[in-house]
Design a protein around this motif. Structure first.
Motif, short mmCIF file in Angstrom:
data_model
loop_
_atom_site.label_atom_id
_atom_site.label_comp_id
_atom_site.label_asym_id
_atom_site.label_seq_id
_atom_site.Cartn_x
_atom_site.Cartn_y
_atom_site.Cartn_z
N PRO A 10 13.02 -0.37 12.06
CA PRO A 10 11.63 0.01 11.85
C PRO A 10 11.09 -0.69 10.60
O PRO A 10 11.84 -0.93 9.65
N VAL A 11 9.81 -1.01 10.62
CA VAL A 11 9.20 -1.72 9.48
C VAL A 11 7.99 -0.93 8.99
O VAL A 11 7.18 -0.43 9.78
N ILE A 12 7.88 -0.82 7.67
CA ILE A 12 6.74 -0.17 7.02
C ILE A 12 6.09 -1.21 6.11
O ILE A 12 6.77 -1.86 5.31
N LEU A 13 4.78 -1.36 6.23
CA LEU A 13 4.01 -2.18 5.30
C LEU A 13 3.14 -1.26 4.45
O LEU A 13 2.57 -0.29 4.97
N VAL A 14 3.03 -1.57 3.17
CA VAL A 14 2.26 -0.70 2.27
C VAL A 14 1.38 -1.54 1.35
O VAL A 14 1.84 -2.48 0.72
N ASP A 15 0.09 -1.21 1.31
CA ASP A 15 -0.81 -1.64 0.24
C ASP A 15 -0.92 -0.45 -0.71
O ASP A 15 -1.70 0.48 -0.46
N PRO A 16 -0.14 -0.41 -1.78
CA PRO A 16 -0.22 0.74 -2.68
C PRO A 16 -1.58 0.80 -3.38
O PRO A 16 -2.34 -0.18 -3.34
N SER A 18 -1.95 -8.61 0.72
CA SER A 18 -2.23 -7.40 1.47
C SER A 18 -1.22 -7.29 2.60
O SER A 18 -0.38 -8.19 2.80
N MET A 19 -1.30 -6.23 3.37
CA MET A 19 -0.36 -6.04 4.48
C MET A 19 -0.43 -7.19 5.48
O MET A 19 0.56 -7.50 6.13
N ASP A 20 -1.60 -7.83 5.62
CA ASP A 20 -1.72 -8.94 6.56
C ASP A 20 -0.79 -10.09 6.21
O ASP A 20 -0.42 -10.89 7.08
N ALA A 21 -0.40 -10.20 4.95
CA ALA A 21 0.50 -11.28 4.54
C ALA A 21 1.91 -11.10 5.08
O ALA A 21 2.71 -12.05 5.06
N TRP A 22 2.23 -9.90 5.58
CA TRP A 22 3.58 -9.62 6.06
C TRP A 22 3.70 -9.74 7.58
O TRP A 22 4.69 -9.30 8.16
N ARG A 71 1.15 0.67 7.31
CA ARG A 71 1.34 0.47 8.74
C ARG A 71 2.80 0.76 9.06
O ARG A 71 3.69 0.46 8.25
N PHE A 72 3.03 1.30 10.23
CA PHE A 72 4.39 1.65 10.63
C PHE A 72 4.68 1.06 12.01
O PHE A 72 3.92 1.26 12.95
N TYR A 73 5.79 0.31 12.07
CA TYR A 73 6.24 -0.31 13.31
C TYR A 73 7.61 0.29 13.67
O TYR A 73 8.63 -0.14 13.11
N PRO A 74 7.66 1.29 14.54
CA PRO A 74 8.96 1.92 14.85
C PRO A 74 9.86 1.01 15.66
O PRO A 74 9.43 0.02 16.26
N ASN A 75 11.13 1.35 15.65
CA ASN A 75 12.12 0.70 16.50
C ASN A 75 13.13 1.77 16.91
O ASN A 75 14.16 1.94 16.25
N ASP A 90 -4.13 0.70 10.71
CA ASP A 90 -3.90 1.09 9.32
C ASP A 90 -3.99 2.61 9.21
O ASP A 90 -4.90 3.24 9.75
N LEU A 91 -3.02 3.17 8.51
CA LEU A 91 -2.96 4.61 8.29
C LEU A 91 -3.30 4.89 6.83
O LEU A 91 -2.84 4.18 5.93
N GLU A 92 -4.08 5.92 6.60
CA GLU A 92 -4.61 6.19 5.27
C GLU A 92 -3.93 7.39 4.63
O GLU A 92 -3.67 8.40 5.28
N LEU A 93 -3.63 7.24 3.35
CA LEU A 93 -3.20 8.36 2.51
C LEU A 93 -4.09 8.40 1.28
O LEU A 93 -4.75 7.41 0.94
N ARG A 94 -4.09 9.53 0.62
CA ARG A 94 -4.82 9.66 -0.65
C ARG A 94 -3.92 10.31 -1.69
O ARG A 94 -3.17 11.24 -1.38
N LEU A 95 -4.03 9.82 -2.90
CA LEU A 95 -3.30 10.41 -4.02
C LEU A 95 -4.24 10.45 -5.20
O LEU A 95 -4.77 9.41 -5.63
N ASP A 96 -4.48 11.66 -5.70
CA ASP A 96 -5.43 11.88 -6.80
C ASP A 96 -6.81 11.28 -6.47
O ASP A 96 -7.50 10.77 -7.35
N GLY A 97 -7.16 11.31 -5.18
CA GLY A 97 -8.46 10.83 -4.74
C GLY A 97 -8.52 9.36 -4.39
O GLY A 97 -9.54 8.89 -3.87
#
Length: 326
Positions: free
Chosen positions: A55-61, A39-43, A18-22, A5-12
Motif C-alpha cells: 500500500p502507498v500513502i502520499l502526504v502533503d503535510p 506536491s503529491m503529484d510529484a510521486w 492519498r491512499f493506494y491500498p494493496n 485527495d483526502l483532507e485532514l485538519r489540524l489546529d484549523g
C-alpha cells in the motif's frame, strides 16, 4: 492509477493525503512525504512502482503542496502529529516512511515521537541544523522574494538545489524544470516558501541522543550542493542503525536525475534486499552505534561496522557557496 485527495485538519490547517491500498500485500504501507517545491503529484511514478508491492500513502503535510501554508512558529512536533493522523486515518499501525530534504526533518521527528509506528525510514538529502550554515542565504532569498527580484531569487535557489556543471544534459533539463517552477510561484507557493524557510531557521540541531532505533537509509546525489554528502553522512553516522551512500551523476534532486536508481535503492532497503546489487552508487557504509556513542557522536570509532574507506565527493563548502555572488 488515481485516487482522490483526502483532507485532514489540524489546529484549523487543512492538509491532504492519498491512499493506494494493496490488499494482496503483507508489506507495511510506504508513506512518501512531500517536501519544498513539491506536491503529491510529484510521486506519480513512485505510486506506479511501489504500489505493486505495498500500500502507498502520499502526504502533503501542512505548509507543503496543496495544503494550507503553515506559520513558521508551528514546529516539527506539530508536523509529526499531522503525519501520525494520516497513518491513523488509513487504518495502519506501522508504516515505512520516505522523506526527502525538508520533509526528512519531519520524518525524523515522527520517528522520535512515535517509534512504534515506523518500520523503516529513508531520508534523502537530509539535513542537520542549517541556520548556522545557510542563515544568510535563507534571509537573502526571502528578501529577494519580497522585493520581487525573481530572476536573482531563482539563481540563488538553483545554485544550491542543482549542479548543472557536473551533470551535462540531464542537469540542464532539471534546471529548466526548476527554473520554470520558481518563475511561476503562486502567492500560495510564495507564502509556503517564506514560512517553511523561516521554520528551517528556527529549528535547532537534531537530537541524536533520542534518535529512533529503527533501520534508516540515508542517501543523496554525489553532487548535492545543499545537503552535501558530507552533511548527510554525518547524520547517518550519528544514528543507531543506518546505511549511507551517494548516487552518482545526481545532485540534491536525486529523484529527478536518477529516478530508477533511487527507486531501486528504496525498494531494496524496505524489502530487506542487498543494496550492493543496485548500480550507480558509491560503496554502502553501515553504521551501528552503541548508547554511549549516540550520546557522544564524536566518538566515531564506536559507530562504524564494516564501513569501507570513503572519499567524500561533496563539491566545495557551504561557506564558499554562501559567499558566492548571484
Amino acid at each position: 492509477m488515481h485516487t482522490r485527495d483526502l483532507e485532514l485538519r489540524l489546529d484549523g490547517f487543512r492538509y491532504f493525503y492519498r491512499f493506494y491500498p494493496n490488499p494482496a500485500s503483507d508489506v507495511d504501507p510506504i508513506m512518501f512525504v512531500s517536501a519544498a517545491f513539491q506536491s503529491m503529484d510529484a510521486w506519480t511514478k513512485a505510486v506506479t512502482h511501489f504500489n505493486r508491492i505495498a500500500p502507498v500513502i502520499l502526504v502533503d503535510p501542512p505548509g507543503v503542496g496543496a495544503s494550507d501554508p503553515l506559520p513558521a512558529h508551528y514546529d516539527a512536533d506539530f508536523l509529526a502529529s499531522a503525519l501520525r493522523r494520516v497513518v491513523e486515518a488509513v487504518g495502519a499501525s506501522v508504516v515505512n516512511m520516505v522523506a526527502p530534504s525538508y520533509s526528512s526533518l519531519l520524518a525524523y521527528r515522527f520517528g522520535q515521537l512515535h517509534p512504534g509506528m515506523l518500520n523503516r525510514m529513508v531520508l534523502i538529502g537530509t539535513m542537520n541544523e542549517l541556520s548556522s550554515r545557510y542563515g544568510g542565504v535563507f534571509e537573502e532569498s526571502l528578501e529577494l522574494l519580497r522585493r520581487g527580484r525573481i530572476d536573482t531569487f531563482e539563481r540563488l535557489v538553483l545554485r544550491f538545489l542543482t549542479c548543472r556543471e557536473h551533470l551535462a544534459e540531464k542537469g540542464a533539463l532539471v534546471q529548466r524544470l526548476m527554473r520554470s517552477k520558481l518563475r511561476n510561484l503562486s502567492p500560495h507557493d510564495r507564502t509556503q516558501y517564506e514560512e517553511n524557510t523561516k521554520r528551517l531557521m528556527l529549528l535547532g540541531p537534531l537530537d541524536f541522543g533520542t534518535a529512533p532505533r529503527i533501520p534508516t537509509f540515508v542517501f543523496t546525489g554525489e553532487h548535492d550542493n545543499f545537503t552535501t554528502p558530507r552533511y548527510c553522512r554525518e547524520v547517518a553516522a550519528a544514528l543507531p542503525d543506518a546505511i549511507y551512500t551517494t548516487v552518482r551523476r545526481a545532485d540534491h534532486l536525486v529523484h529527478l536525475h536518477q529516478p530508477r536508481t533511487a527507486a531501486s535503492l528504496i525498494e531494496n532497503f524496505l524489502m530487506g534486499r542487498p543494496l550492493e546489487n543496485v548500480p550507480g552508487c558509491t560503496p554502502m557504509e553501515y553504521f551501528r552505534r552503541s548508547r554511549h556513542a549516540r550520546n557522544n557522536p564524536s566518538s566515531e570509532n564506536d559507530s562504524l561496522v564494516g564501513a569501507p574507506k570513503y572519499s567524500d565527493p561533496a563539491i566545495g563548502s557551504a561557506v564558499a557557496l554562501a559567499g558566492g555572488r548571484v
